[in-house]
Write a protein that holds these residues in place. Sequence first.
Motif: not given
Length: 88
Positions: A2-3, A15-20, A76-81
């Motif tokens: 997401p921008t 990026y939004f992903a739990p394993k960033e 980090l929680n997989g949520e969109e920023p």
Amino acid sequence: MPTISMFYGIIVRMYFAPKEHPPPHFHVYYGEYKAIVDILTCEIIEGNLPKKQTKLALAWAELRQDELMADWELVLNGEEPFKIQPLQ
């Protein structure tokens, strides 16, 4: 990815992903240039941008550091920023 902000032709994404992976960072795009900026130090850790866009992106990061860290916690929680105010 997401921008989260756009200003003066600069696009900021996260990026939004739990394993960033650490360190906390965001991605900056300007034309064919791209860079990764460390949120805690407000320094480019990978890639490059033209001098003027580097100054703008890093100044924006310093002003928005708290918001960037809040977005980092979301991704980090997989949520969109959340979107963050552009540099004006």
